[in-house]
Design a protein around this motif. Structure first.
Motif, short mmCIF file in Angstrom:
data_model
loop_
_atom_site.label_atom_id
_atom_site.label_comp_id
_atom_site.label_asym_id
_atom_site.label_seq_id
_atom_site.Cartn_x
_atom_site.Cartn_y
_atom_site.Cartn_z
N GLU A 299 5.16 33.59 -27.55
CA GLU A 299 4.51 34.50 -26.60
C GLU A 299 3.04 34.76 -26.93
N LEU A 300 2.56 34.22 -28.04
CA LEU A 300 1.17 34.43 -28.43
C LEU A 300 0.37 33.14 -28.29
N ALA A 301 -0.92 33.28 -28.08
CA ALA A 301 -1.82 32.13 -28.05
C ALA A 301 -2.38 31.91 -29.45
N VAL A 302 -2.85 30.71 -29.72
CA VAL A 302 -3.39 30.37 -31.04
C VAL A 302 -4.56 31.26 -31.41
N ASP A 303 -5.37 31.69 -30.42
CA ASP A 303 -6.53 32.50 -30.75
C ASP A 303 -6.19 33.97 -30.97
N GLU A 304 -4.95 34.39 -30.72
CA GLU A 304 -4.52 35.74 -31.03
C GLU A 304 -4.05 35.79 -32.48
N GLU A 305 -4.14 36.97 -33.06
CA GLU A 305 -3.67 37.12 -34.43
C GLU A 305 -2.15 37.04 -34.44
#
Length: 94
Positions: free
Chosen positions: A42-48
């Protein structure tokens, strides 16, 4: 090192028996071992996000993913993966 970046998803079971979907962000070969890196889907690579590093082992001729219990080994692979991901995003921005 191999150059694998993709949008493959896998469901992994955590230590509490919960199934969590992860996105495969990279595969690297270091010192003859193959490692795969994942983030929560559910997260993108650029999110922590927590990056999960697993080693590909052979068990009776079948490839399985196993936890990397050695902190130094896990940290080293994490650093390699993060440098590669950053390079990928830097190259995409050019």
């Amino acid at each position: 090192m191999s150059e694998t970046f993709g949008n493959d998803y896998v469901v992994l079971t955590d230590e509490d028996g919960n199934e969590v979907e992860f996105e495969h962000i990279d595969t690297v070969e270091v010192d003859g071992n193959l490692y795969m890196a994942f983030i929560p889907a559910e997260l993108a690579v650029d999110e922590e996000a927590e990056v999960v590093i697993l080693r590909v082992d052979d068990e009776d001729g079948e490839e399985i993913l196993v936890s990397v219990d050695d902190d130094d080994e896990a940290d080293r692979i994490f650093q390699i993966v993060m440098e590669r991901v950053e390079d990928m995003y830097d190259d995409a921005g050019e």
